[in-house]
Motif scaffolding. Structure first.
Motif, PDB file in Angstrom:
ATOM      1  N   GLN A  32       0.815  -1.226   0.000  1.00  0.00           N
ATOM      2  CA  GLN A  32       0.000   0.000   0.000  1.00  0.00           C
ATOM      3  C   GLN A  32       0.847   1.274   0.000  1.00  0.00           C
ATOM      4  OE1 GLN A  32      -3.835   2.133   1.664  1.00  0.00           O
ATOM      5  NE2 GLN A  32      -3.765  -0.035   1.503  1.00  0.00           N
ATOM      6  N   GLY A  33       0.539   2.159  -0.939  1.00  0.00           N
ATOM      7  CA  GLY A  33       1.237   3.429  -1.056  1.00  0.00           C
ATOM      8  C   GLY A  33       2.551   3.343  -1.814  1.00  0.00           C
ATOM      9  N   TYR A  50       0.220   0.765  -5.977  1.00  0.00           N
ATOM     10  CA  TYR A  50      -0.745   0.189  -5.040  1.00  0.00           C
ATOM     11  C   TYR A  50      -1.427   1.310  -4.275  1.00  0.00           C
ATOM     12  CZ  TYR A  50       1.607  -4.033  -6.399  1.00  0.00           C
ATOM     13  OH  TYR A  50       2.124  -5.055  -7.150  1.00  0.00           O
ATOM     14  N   LEU A  51      -2.722   1.425  -4.463  1.00  0.00           N
ATOM     15  CA  LEU A  51      -3.521   2.530  -3.940  1.00  0.00           C
ATOM     16  C   LEU A  51      -4.428   2.042  -2.809  1.00  0.00           C
ATOM     17  CD1 LEU A  51      -4.447   3.721  -7.523  1.00  0.00           C
ATOM     18  CD2 LEU A  51      -2.730   4.761  -6.024  1.00  0.00           C
ATOM     19  N   PRO A  52      -4.985   2.967  -2.024  1.00  0.00           N
ATOM     20  CA  PRO A  52      -5.906   2.559  -0.945  1.00  0.00           C
ATOM     21  C   PRO A  52      -7.127   1.814  -1.492  1.00  0.00           C
ATOM     22  CG  PRO A  52      -5.261   4.866  -0.699  1.00  0.00           C
ATOM     23  CD  PRO A  52      -4.761   4.413  -2.043  1.00  0.00           C
ATOM     24  N   GLY A  53      -7.730   1.006  -0.643  1.00  0.00           N
ATOM     25  CA  GLY A  53      -8.956   0.314  -1.027  1.00  0.00           C
ATOM     26  C   GLY A  53      -8.749  -0.815  -2.008  1.00  0.00           C
ATOM     27  N   ASN A  54      -7.585  -1.464  -1.978  1.00  0.00           N
ATOM     28  CA  ASN A  54      -7.262  -2.584  -2.874  1.00  0.00           C
ATOM     29  C   ASN A  54      -7.308  -2.187  -4.352  1.00  0.00           C
ATOM     30  OD1 ASN A  54      -7.312  -3.873  -0.414  1.00  0.00           O
ATOM     31  ND2 ASN A  54      -8.558  -5.583  -1.096  1.00  0.00           N
ATOM     32  N   ARG A  55      -7.025  -0.917  -4.630  1.00  0.00           N
ATOM     33  CA  ARG A  55      -6.967  -0.458  -6.018  1.00  0.00           C
ATOM     34  C   ARG A  55      -5.519  -0.475  -6.489  1.00  0.00           C
ATOM     35  NH1 ARG A  55      -8.087   4.639  -6.868  1.00  0.00           N
ATOM     36  NH2 ARG A  55      -7.584   5.201  -4.750  1.00  0.00           N
ATOM     37  N   GLY A  68      -7.263  -1.044 -11.818  1.00  0.00           N
ATOM     38  CA  GLY A  68      -7.808  -2.325 -11.405  1.00  0.00           C
ATOM     39  C   GLY A  68      -7.975  -2.418  -9.903  1.00  0.00           C
ATOM     40  N   THR A  69      -8.376  -3.594  -9.471  1.00  0.00           N
ATOM     41  CA  THR A  69      -8.521  -3.900  -8.052  1.00  0.00           C
ATOM     42  C   THR A  69      -7.912  -5.279  -7.805  1.00  0.00           C
ATOM     43  OG1 THR A  69     -10.699  -4.902  -8.388  1.00  0.00           O
ATOM     44  CG2 THR A  69     -10.653  -2.567  -7.789  1.00  0.00           C
TER      45      THR A  69
END
Length: 132
Positions: A32-33, A50-55, A68-69
């Motif tokens: 994350q991040g 890698y973004l917050p919320g599994n994005r 994507g997720t």
């Protein structure tokens, strides 16, 4: 004395041989991040942010990015991207001393990726193709 030394050596080697794949919480905590670059057998392969919320945001290093997720399915971390919503891409991830290692569908003959670097800035994504 030798059997004791042999047993100690085998026990010391066991964790490396029996490494468990990363779970979703471990994967999320590690990624994350971050923006990670991957290679396949020494060749640059791609980059993922890698973004917050599994994005996630993925690119094959060509400036074209896919949103994507990701989610966990059994021992896999599966990714679904905007251009192929019905085709999850599932990988097994391991945390190793040099970074993460990922194996597509846990198949030894499939694509294997290695984390090679962590970028300090967001990845480059060009805009959509513009027609004349």
């Amino acid at each position: 004395m030798r059997p004791i030394l042999l047993a100690a050596a085998l026990c010391a080697a066991t964790p490396a041989l029996a490494a468990e794949p990363m779970s979703a919480p471990e994967f999320d905590a590690y990624t994350q991040g971050r923006t990670l670059y991957y290679n396949n057998h020494g060749t640059a392969y791609g980059v993922e942010e890698y973004l917050p919320g599994n994005r996630v945001r993925w690119s094959f290093l060509d400036g074209q990015c896919k949103e994507g997720t990701w989610y966990q399915q059994e021992r896999f971390i599966c990714f679904v991207y905007e251009d192929q919503p019905g085709a999850p891409q599932c990988w097994t991830f391991w945390k190793e001393p040099g970074g993460m290692r990922a194996l597509f569908e846990d198949d030894p003959s499939a694509t294997e990726l290695y984390e090679v670097t962590d970028a300090d800035e967001p990845m480059l994504c060009l805009g959509p193709d513009v027609g004349v």
